[in-house]
Design a protein around this motif. Structure first.
Motif, short mmCIF file in Angstrom:
data_model
loop_
_atom_site.label_atom_id
_atom_site.label_comp_id
_atom_site.label_asym_id
_atom_site.label_seq_id
_atom_site.Cartn_x
_atom_site.Cartn_y
_atom_site.Cartn_z
N ARG A 147 0.85 -1.21 0.00
CA ARG A 147 0.00 0.00 0.00
C ARG A 147 0.88 1.25 0.00
O ARG A 147 0.69 2.17 -0.78
N ALA A 148 1.88 1.24 0.90
CA ALA A 148 2.73 2.44 1.01
C ALA A 148 3.54 2.63 -0.28
O ALA A 148 3.65 3.73 -0.81
N LYS A 149 4.03 1.50 -0.83
CA LYS A 149 4.91 1.59 -2.02
C LYS A 149 4.11 2.05 -3.24
O LYS A 149 4.58 2.88 -4.03
N ASN A 150 2.87 1.58 -3.36
CA ASN A 150 2.10 1.89 -4.58
C ASN A 150 1.25 3.16 -4.43
O ASN A 150 0.47 3.49 -5.29
N SER A 151 1.43 3.84 -3.27
CA SER A 151 0.47 4.95 -3.01
C SER A 151 0.94 6.25 -3.65
O SER A 151 0.22 7.20 -3.69
N ASN A 152 2.13 6.36 -4.10
CA ASN A 152 2.87 7.59 -4.48
C ASN A 152 2.49 8.79 -3.62
O ASN A 152 2.25 9.89 -4.08
N THR A 153 2.38 8.50 -2.33
CA THR A 153 2.29 9.59 -1.33
C THR A 153 3.46 9.37 -0.37
O THR A 153 4.11 8.32 -0.43
N PRO A 154 3.72 10.29 0.55
CA PRO A 154 4.86 10.12 1.48
C PRO A 154 4.58 9.09 2.60
O PRO A 154 5.40 8.88 3.47
N THR A 155 3.41 8.44 2.53
CA THR A 155 3.07 7.47 3.59
C THR A 155 4.18 6.43 3.76
O THR A 155 4.71 5.92 2.77
N VAL A 156 4.54 6.15 5.02
CA VAL A 156 5.49 5.06 5.29
C VAL A 156 4.88 4.13 6.34
O VAL A 156 4.07 4.57 7.17
N ALA A 157 5.23 2.85 6.24
CA ALA A 157 4.69 1.83 7.14
C ALA A 157 5.82 0.88 7.52
O ALA A 157 6.61 0.49 6.67
N THR A 158 5.89 0.57 8.82
CA THR A 158 6.98 -0.30 9.31
C THR A 158 6.46 -1.28 10.34
O THR A 158 5.73 -0.87 11.26
N VAL A 159 6.81 -2.55 10.17
CA VAL A 159 6.56 -3.54 11.24
C VAL A 159 7.93 -3.83 11.86
O VAL A 159 8.76 -4.51 11.26
N GLY A 160 8.18 -3.24 13.03
CA GLY A 160 9.54 -3.29 13.62
C GLY A 160 9.73 -4.43 14.60
O GLY A 160 10.83 -4.90 14.80
N ARG A 190 -4.85 11.45 5.28
CA ARG A 190 -4.28 10.24 4.66
C ARG A 190 -3.88 9.25 5.74
O ARG A 190 -4.06 8.04 5.60
N LEU A 191 -3.34 9.74 6.84
CA LEU A 191 -2.92 8.84 7.92
C LEU A 191 -4.15 8.09 8.45
O LEU A 191 -4.12 6.88 8.66
N ARG A 192 -5.26 8.80 8.59
CA ARG A 192 -6.50 8.14 9.05
C ARG A 192 -6.95 7.10 8.03
O ARG A 192 -7.38 5.99 8.40
N GLN A 193 -6.79 7.42 6.73
CA GLN A 193 -7.18 6.45 5.70
C GLN A 193 -6.34 5.18 5.82
O GLN A 193 -6.86 4.06 5.74
N GLU A 194 -5.07 5.35 6.08
CA GLU A 194 -4.18 4.17 6.20
C GLU A 194 -4.58 3.34 7.41
O GLU A 194 -4.63 2.11 7.35
N GLU A 195 -4.92 4.01 8.50
CA GLU A 195 -5.35 3.27 9.70
C GLU A 195 -6.64 2.51 9.41
O GLU A 195 -6.80 1.34 9.78
N ALA A 196 -7.56 3.17 8.69
CA ALA A 196 -8.85 2.53 8.38
C ALA A 196 -8.66 1.35 7.42
O ALA A 196 -9.26 0.28 7.57
N ALA A 197 -7.75 1.52 6.45
CA ALA A 197 -7.49 0.43 5.48
C ALA A 197 -6.93 -0.78 6.21
O ALA A 197 -7.32 -1.94 5.94
N LEU A 198 -6.04 -0.54 7.16
CA LEU A 198 -5.46 -1.66 7.93
C LEU A 198 -6.56 -2.35 8.74
O LEU A 198 -6.68 -3.58 8.71
#
Ligand code: HGY
Ligand code: MN
Ligand code: MN
Ligand code: MN
Length: 411
Positions: free
Chosen positions: A253-266, A295-303
């Motif tokens: 999602r983050a890679k194909n979003s062409n937005t600055p969104t980043v996601a990490t499972v640490g 956008r951050l809320r959208q990412e949280e909702a998508a997850l």
């Protein structure tokens, strides 16, 4: 002594000295909040505060303050500098420490030059900026800014089952020299960029105008342990497989979003964590960031909806716990412009930028005008022992901070 430039040997020497405090048996730098190794770092910073003749204060969440209030200076809101000296695991020596030690260096340079500030100047080392042992991160500055009740913060249980409050008491940093609340007049944090932008563009100074939003969650997937050899794939409730699906989902999602969104499972833990047992449980952390709140809320909702889908498909049950959530922050335009002006008069190239990392400045911005100055990170590397910045840039950044502090406290 001129108050035109800092003492590079003292600053670089202290960065190296502090960088060698808290190394484990394998030589890795690990100064997690309120551990014995962090106490050693704290003690060293306190000794430098006392050597400089500053007043020492430590509040109940263990934030350390070095206060310079020359005789005759009005008891006004102080100009505050600072950052943090706790680290991640296997850390570099500049993240946080550069801002704290540069703040101290600026005060000592002005003091030695006989400069008379119009207001007190304080250098702070905030507790638990990294959040590796206790979530949320930026905890000490969040409490200081009134964003988290100190009792709740002290009761936080760490990844090792310890309570922050008893750990601060154990290491002797539990408010022995309570400063009383001192809302700063302004706050400036000098920090390494921890990313690739400045170096890639050949720019020496970053005038940080905003900071992206941060969402930290812990996801626990409950499946069924079963025999790795006898259980057909169609009969599995495999928590490990579902966790892997989530990691791929977030990355794609983050890679194909062409937005600055980043996601990490640490962090990831399997149970029972045995080679021939289908994992019954997978617990992992999700770090989502974006400069845009919607956008951050959208990412949280998508997850959240993907996790529901996986529960249906794979017959597992999934629990989500929120660990930290900070909205994007805009810094103070006047100070950002002052930083740009200081860069120009210092002959340094400068560009405005967004901070990808979280910082104490985003918490102090809740109660005072705040901004940050970045210097380049070699290879954009940070949270890694290879974290590094050319000495010339470290010195230029500290002299920039000196210039801005002089402007903000000139009589
Ligand atoms: O996570 C962060 O960005 C900060 O370093 N705690
Ligand atoms: Mn930092
Ligand atoms: Mn960090
Ligand atoms: Mn940070």
């Amino acid at each position: 002594m001129s108050n035109n430039s800092i003492n590079p040997e003292r600053l670089l020497g202290r960065l190296t000295e502090l960088g060698n405090i808290g190394r484990d048996g394998g030589g890795q730098l690990v100064r997690l909040a309120a551990t014995d190794s962090e106490k050693l770092g704290r003690d060293k910073f306190v000794s430098w505060i006392e050597q400089a003749g500053l007043e020492l204060a430590v509040d109940r969440i263990g934030n350390i303050f070095g206060i310079w209030k020359p005789i005759g200076v009005a008891d006004e809101a102080p100009l505050m500098l600072g950052s943090h000296i706790d680290t991640v695991i296997n850390a570099g020596i500049y993240d946080g420490c550069y801002g704290v030690l540069s703040g101290l260096e600026v005060i000592e340079t002005l003091l030695e030059a006989g400069f008379e500030p119009s207001r007190p100047i304080v250098v702070a080392a905030f507790t638990n900026e990294e959040g590796v042992r206790y979530a949320p991160d930026m905890m000490g500055s969040l409490v200081y800014a009134g964003g988290l009740d100190v009792e709740i913060a002290l009761a936080t249980v760490g990844t090792d089952g310890s309570a922050l409050g008893s750990e601060l008491q154990r290491i002797g940093y539990d408010g022995k020299h309570e400063p009383g609340f001192m809302r700063p007049h302004a706050y400036i944090e000098l920090h390494i960029e921890q990313g690739p932008v400045l170096e890639r563009e050949g720019v020496q100074i970053g005038a940080v105008e905003n900071l992206q939003g941060i969402s930290w969650q812990r996801v626990t997937i409950e499946g069924d342990a079963n025999h790795a050899g006898t259980t057909p794939i169609s009969m599995r409730r495999d928590a490990g497989y579902v966790a892997a699906r989530v990691i791929i989902f977030l990355r794609d999602r983050a890679k194909n979003s062409n937005t600055p969104t980043v996601a990490t499972v640490g962090c990831m833990e399997f149970q029972p964590n045995a080679i021939n047992v289908i994992p019954s449980r997978a617990a992992f952390t999700v770090d989502l960031r974006d400069p845009d709140e919607s956008r951050l809320r959208q990412e949280e909702a998508a997850l959240a909806s993907f996790l529901e889908e996986l529960e249906q498909q794979e017959g597992v049950s999934i629990k989500v716990e929120r660990l930290a959530r900070f909205e994007p922050v805009q810094f103070d335009r006047n100070i950002v412009e002052m930083i740009e002006g200081a860069a120009k008069s210092g002959g340094h190239s400068c560009r405005r930028m967004t901070s990808g990392a979280g910082h104490d400045a985003q918490m102090i911005a809740r109660i005072a005008p705040a901004a940050m100055i970045f210097v380049p990170s070699i290879g954009g590397i940070s949270h890694n022992p290879r974290e590094n910045t050319p000495d010339a840039d470290l010195i230029a950044g500290a002299n920039m901070l000196l210039d801005v502090v002089r402007q903000l406290t000139a009589k």
